[in-house]
Scaffold this motif. Sequence first.
Motif, mmCIF file in Angstrom:
data_model
loop_
_atom_site.group_PDB
_atom_site.id
_atom_site.type_symbol
_atom_site.label_atom_id
_atom_site.label_comp_id
_atom_site.label_asym_id
_atom_site.label_seq_id
_atom_site.Cartn_x
_atom_site.Cartn_y
_atom_site.Cartn_z
ATOM 1 N N LYS A 1 1.481 4.108 4.436
ATOM 2 C CA LYS A 1 0.586 4.953 3.401
ATOM 3 C C LYS A 1 0.773 7.093 3.554
ATOM 4 O O LYS A 1 -0.651 7.327 2.715
ATOM 5 N N THR B 1 1.228 -1.176 0.301
ATOM 6 C CA THR B 1 0.032 0.252 -0.073
ATOM 7 C C THR B 1 0.990 1.339 -0.017
ATOM 8 O O THR B 1 0.489 2.665 0.404
ATOM 9 N N LYS C 1 -5.438 -3.657 16.312
ATOM 10 C CA LYS C 1 -3.969 -3.438 16.278
ATOM 11 C C LYS C 1 -3.348 -3.536 17.872
ATOM 12 O O LYS C 1 -2.995 -4.356 18.874
ATOM 13 N N THR D 1 -5.025 13.695 8.250
ATOM 14 C CA THR D 1 -5.387 12.640 8.635
ATOM 15 C C THR D 1 -4.394 12.163 9.388
ATOM 16 O O THR D 1 -4.208 11.106 10.495
ATOM 17 N N SER D 2 -3.705 13.112 9.557
ATOM 18 C CA SER D 2 -2.805 13.224 10.478
ATOM 19 C C SER D 2 -3.043 13.479 12.496
ATOM 20 O O SER D 2 -2.709 12.769 13.619
ATOM 21 N N GLU E 1 5.392 3.694 17.066
ATOM 22 C CA GLU E 1 5.546 2.316 16.600
ATOM 23 C C GLU E 1 3.997 1.272 16.974
ATOM 24 O O GLU E 1 3.697 0.756 16.551
ATOM 25 N N LEU E 2 4.056 2.101 18.473
ATOM 26 C CA LEU E 2 2.387 1.517 18.719
ATOM 27 C C LEU E 2 1.685 2.751 17.925
ATOM 28 O O LEU E 2 0.550 1.482 17.344
ATOM 29 N N LEU E 3 1.641 3.263 17.331
ATOM 30 C CA LEU E 3 -0.047 4.452 17.089
ATOM 31 C C LEU E 3 0.143 3.869 15.136
ATOM 32 O O LEU E 3 -0.720 3.630 14.617
ATOM 33 N N CYS E 4 0.891 3.089 14.854
ATOM 34 C CA CYS E 4 0.807 3.046 13.303
ATOM 35 C C CYS E 4 0.345 2.384 12.818
ATOM 36 O O CYS E 4 -0.122 0.964 12.959
ATOM 37 N N PRO E 5 -1.025 2.546 12.007
ATOM 38 C CA PRO E 5 -1.860 1.935 11.591
ATOM 39 C C PRO E 5 -1.651 0.580 10.697
ATOM 40 O O PRO E 5 -1.944 -0.176 10.130
ATOM 41 N N ASP E 6 -0.406 0.952 9.876
ATOM 42 C CA ASP E 6 0.003 0.549 8.960
ATOM 43 C C ASP E 6 1.082 -0.486 9.247
ATOM 44 O O ASP E 6 1.827 -1.325 8.294
ATOM 45 N N MET E 7 0.755 -1.163 10.674
ATOM 46 C CA MET E 7 2.484 -1.566 11.391
ATOM 47 C C MET E 7 3.162 -0.976 10.969
ATOM 48 O O MET E 7 4.158 -1.803 9.445
ATOM 49 N N CYS F 1 0.512 8.864 6.103
ATOM 50 C CA CYS F 1 -1.021 9.447 7.212
ATOM 51 C C CYS F 1 -0.518 10.623 7.912
ATOM 52 O O CYS F 1 -1.115 12.008 7.745
ATOM 53 N N GLY F 2 0.677 10.272 8.293
ATOM 54 C CA GLY F 2 0.982 11.453 8.892
ATOM 55 C C GLY F 2 1.458 11.738 10.813
ATOM 56 O O GLY F 2 1.691 12.457 11.037
ATOM 57 N N LEU F 3 -0.022 10.705 10.667
ATOM 58 C CA LEU F 3 0.142 10.299 12.229
ATOM 59 C C LEU F 3 1.183 10.271 13.027
ATOM 60 O O LEU F 3 1.127 11.384 14.245
ATOM 61 N N ARG G 1 -2.825 -6.530 20.811
ATOM 62 C CA ARG G 1 -1.495 -6.668 21.671
ATOM 63 C C ARG G 1 -1.688 -6.636 22.736
ATOM 64 O O ARG G 1 -0.861 -7.194 23.799
ATOM 65 N N ASN H 1 2.625 13.970 13.842
ATOM 66 C CA ASN H 1 1.850 14.766 14.186
ATOM 67 C C ASN H 1 1.879 14.213 15.721
ATOM 68 O O ASN H 1 1.818 14.951 16.510
ATOM 69 N N GLU H 2 2.357 12.713 15.721
ATOM 70 C CA GLU H 2 2.038 12.732 17.588
ATOM 71 C C GLU H 2 3.342 12.426 18.561
ATOM 72 O O GLU H 2 3.720 12.437 19.647
ATOM 73 N N TYR I 1 4.316 -0.202 2.921
ATOM 74 C CA TYR I 1 3.023 -0.065 3.413
ATOM 75 C C TYR I 1 2.809 1.124 4.132
ATOM 76 O O TYR I 1 1.295 1.168 4.215
#
Lengths: 86, 291
Positions: free
Chosen positions: A65, A19, B22, B213-214, A41-47, A67-69, B26, A72-73, A63
């Motif tokens: 995508k 992706t 996820k 998205t961020s 590493e914890l937050l990434c929705p796409d591992m 998103c920039g999460l 975990r 941002n965090e 993989y």
Amino acid sequence: MSITPGGICKPGTTISNKTGGWRNFRPIYDYDKCTKCKLCELLCPDMSVLEREDGYYDFDYDYCKGCGLCANECPVDAIEMILEEK
Amino acid sequence: MKELLSPGHTACPACCDTMIAKFTLRALGEDCIIISPTGCLEVTTSAFPTSSWNVPWIHSLFENAGAVASGIEAALKAMNKKEDTKVVVLAGDGGTLDIGIRSISGAFERGHDIIYICIDNEAYMNTGVQRSGATPFNATTTTSPSGKVSFGNPLPKKNMPAIMNAHGAPYVATATLAYPKDFMKKVKKAGSIEGPTYIHAHAPCTTGWGFDTSKTVEIGKLAVQTALWPLYEIENGTITSVKKVKNKKPVEEYLRMQKRFKHLFTKEGGEEEIAKIQKIADENIDIFGLQ
């Protein structure tokens, strides 16, 4: 394509669908700032944040995508999003 | 650590569903069986002939996740195979509050040892953002559009945790993806308790709510900080913990970041409507003792 009885699929097989091509912005680490806090590493929705041997992380651009999460965090602003150019 | 949810799924960037899936995996580890009724999570993680799941996973219909989970749990017990295996439902708000509520009610009435997690993104996102029983007051959806005569959804959000608590469930909690450690702690706790447990998780949806998205986690935090999403745990009918809201923020800060509430800031009379939403937040503070 034939359908298996019960529609059973093998585990983890979506990895065949790379992706990374969805991405408009690419995350880049600034390792001088990174504190290895693991939040990205914890937050990434796409591992797509993979731990390295030295405890820092690399992005899995196959993989991610974009998103920039994570950027941002990130509590220390160690991730920058740059425009993908092809 | 083996990742139990694989990438390559087709969820939107920064998808709330995949984050909650996820975190759930975990928290619980490999020894669980997941049931997902129809919804974004199901569609995006199981494009035939592939699957993102590395634990046993089954797709149920919208309306029967509770029944399928009951059946799996009863079968494991009948075969003396239950041991520590967790039977977990990961469902959306439409599959939980509207279409699935009958079978969930039955499962909780019978007392099956299951964990039910509702991923609440407050509308039917997978089919194009239609209003559900979880859609908050004054939110625009495609079936509750704001316009000349409407400020969006005219109805209050259904209080699903209270409904599940009324079933006598030993553990009911609210959570959010914005505080993943709190979420995982609650999932682990639900797993350690015998009987039907329920976790209602706030899940900001970038596509349906209209934000960058961020910002998924940022918006989730704001819902808690404005007291629109109170975080609490109910054990055997009694509230046993709440997350206090320090320096409560006005609801405008949460609403302004989302397109589904944009009309409240552009339309005449919007201020009074925002005041009504502020009242919902203020009432939460009183009900749950958030300050």
